[in-house]
Design a protein around this motif. Structure first.
Motif, PDB file in Angstrom:
ATOM      1  N   ASN A   2       1.240  -0.864  -0.384  1.00 53.82           N
ATOM      2  CA  ASN A   2       0.404  -0.094   0.484  1.00 53.82           C
ATOM      3  C   ASN A   2       0.733   1.537   0.345  1.00 53.82           C
ATOM      4  OD1 ASN A   2      -1.999  -1.316  -0.298  1.00 53.82           O
ATOM      5  ND2 ASN A   2      -2.992  -1.046   2.065  1.00 53.82           N
ATOM      6  N   SER A 254     -11.439  -2.325  -7.403  1.00 50.88           N
ATOM      7  CA  SER A 254     -11.637  -2.178  -5.962  1.00 50.88           C
ATOM      8  C   SER A 254      -9.393  -1.863  -6.321  1.00 50.88           C
ATOM      9  CB  SER A 254     -11.254  -3.332  -4.815  1.00 50.88           C
ATOM     10  OG  SER A 254     -10.839  -3.841  -5.648  1.00 50.88           O
ATOM     11  N   LYS A 256      -7.212  -3.624  -6.366  1.00 49.16           N
ATOM     12  CA  LYS A 256      -6.148  -4.834  -5.399  1.00 49.16           C
ATOM     13  C   LYS A 256      -5.740  -5.134  -6.385  1.00 49.16           C
ATOM     14  CE  LYS A 256      -8.389  -3.725  -1.293  1.00 49.16           C
ATOM     15  NZ  LYS A 256      -9.465  -4.433  -0.663  1.00 49.16           N
ATOM     16  N   SER A 261      -3.512  -2.154 -10.619  1.00 50.55           N
ATOM     17  CA  SER A 261      -3.250  -1.150  -9.802  1.00 50.55           C
ATOM     18  C   SER A 261      -1.923   0.211  -9.673  1.00 50.55           C
ATOM     19  CB  SER A 261      -3.468  -2.007  -8.351  1.00 50.55           C
ATOM     20  OG  SER A 261      -2.209  -2.832  -7.846  1.00 50.55           O
ATOM     21  N   VAL A 281     -11.003   4.111  -1.587  1.00 44.79           N
ATOM     22  CA  VAL A 281     -10.335   3.167  -1.335  1.00 44.79           C
ATOM     23  C   VAL A 281      -9.082   4.165  -1.318  1.00 44.79           C
ATOM     24  CG1 VAL A 281      -9.420   1.432  -3.639  1.00 44.79           C
ATOM     25  CG2 VAL A 281      -8.867   3.469  -4.082  1.00 44.79           C
TER      26      VAL A 281
END
Ligand code: CNA
Length: 318
Positions: A2, A254, A256, A261, A281
């Protein structure tokens, strides 16, 4: 991961839905990144929505690691897991959503640079998104390939086996095996379906088992975890789109799953990014976030941009 992903800086000048409509009007090379959320209004569940997503259904059925259904190594060990469950996300080829129509509208206006879709339902093609405008990052149901001899068939030919929850064996392998082993015939079970065995799966007339290789299993050309993305994904992103893009719209995903991403980090810093999704998100910085149903939001965006977006699922005046 992340911390890695959240390195994009937002552009302070863009905040509202009107800013988004203005960006739509002025941009000429729009990249649209889509995910399962743009097809949920067609009745195809996404993966990660709480309660309604395919993963929560799998957990109900006792699969603790739902990603395993799409793991290539597990598929090769036991294709029945995939075949038993994949019917839940089979597409209906006749329909597309207002959000697909919106992407088509961008194309018709000459503004669509590329639609990078993570979806495997191939609905974009039916909505009229041209092949050269579409990168199916995770492949699609459109074709299927034998895991052993690489023989390809149209994906729809596999649908009956998926609906019947029975792994489909490769017809080409079956013919080749029969030619290589004359005198042997496959044993059929009473309901007429071919019976697959482990070793020595072919039985001779005398019912004696031989250790003969098995035919390959057909797998839809959707990218499983553990498989590489199509080469054109990386090529197009790096060599063409990165230089041209002037607006990014991310919808119904999403974000993910890497490497899709990571796309927002990859573009020049001054390219605005809009996020349209039901759930927020916090691992990617978007300039404008529009939360809610994507069909409703794109209809409102089109209205504010002064464009006509027509679709039977939208009220006439919307
Ligand atoms: P995901 O992780 O399930 O995320 C979907 C996102 O869409 C969620 O954040 C939801 O909040 C949002 N969402 C759901 N419905 C709506 C809606 N009507 N309006 C706005 N937002 C909505 O799915 P991703 O696509 O991010 O994950 C990538 C996977 C999903 C890919 O590998 C696909 O192959 C896979 N997948 C594809 C399909 C399909 O082709 N239709 C279906 C299910 C899964």
């Amino acid at each position: 991961i992340n911390r890695e992903i959240n390195k994009r800086r937002t552009l302070e000048q863009y905040k509202t839905i009107d800013d988004a409509a203005m960006l739509l009007k002025k941009s000429q090379n729009i990249i649209v990144i889509t995910g399962a959320g743009i097809s949920t209004s067609l009745g195809i569940p996404d993966f990660r929505s709480k309660n309604t997503g395919f993963y929560s259904r799998l957990r109900e059925l006792g699969y603790q690691e739902p990603e395993e259904v799409f793991d290539i190594h597990l598929f090769d060990q036991d294709p029945t897991i995939f075949y038993r469950l994949a019917g839940n996300i089979l597409p209906d080829l006749e329909k597309w959503s207002p959000t697909h129509e919106f992407i088509r509208l961008l194309q018709d206006k000459g503004k669509l640079l590329t639609n990078y879709t993570q979806n495997i339902d191939n609905v974009e093609a039916h909505a009229g998104i041209r092949k050269e405008k579409l990168i199916q990052c995770h492949g699609s149901w459109a074709t299927a390939t034998c895991r052993k001899c690489k023989y390809k068939i149209p994906g729809e030919e596999l649908f009956p086996a998926i609906k019947a929850q029975t792994p489909a064996e490769c017809e080409k392998c079956i013919i080749a095996l029969a030619e290589q082993n004359p005198g042997l015939k496959r044993k059929r079970v009473s309901n007429g379906k071919k019976k697959r065995r482990n070793a020595g799966e072919f039985d001779s007339d005398s019912d004696e088992a031989y250790d003969i290789p098995q035919p390959g299993i057909m797998k839809p050309d959707i990218t499983f975890f553990g498989e590489a993305l199509p080469k054109e994904f990386f090529h197009r992103l790096e060599n063409e789109d990165r230089k041209k893009v002037d607006l990014v719209i991310v919808m119904g995903t999403s974000m993910k799953v890497a490497p899709v991403s990571e796309i927002p980090n990859f573009f020049p810093k001054d390219v605005p990014h809009i996020y349209i999704n039901r759930d927020p998100v916090n691992h990617i910085n978007f300039d404008i976030t529009l939360l809610g149903d994507c069909d409703t939001i794109v209809a409102e965006l089109a209205r504010r941009a002064g464009w006509e977006l027509k679709h039977r699922m939208l009220p006439e005046e919307q």
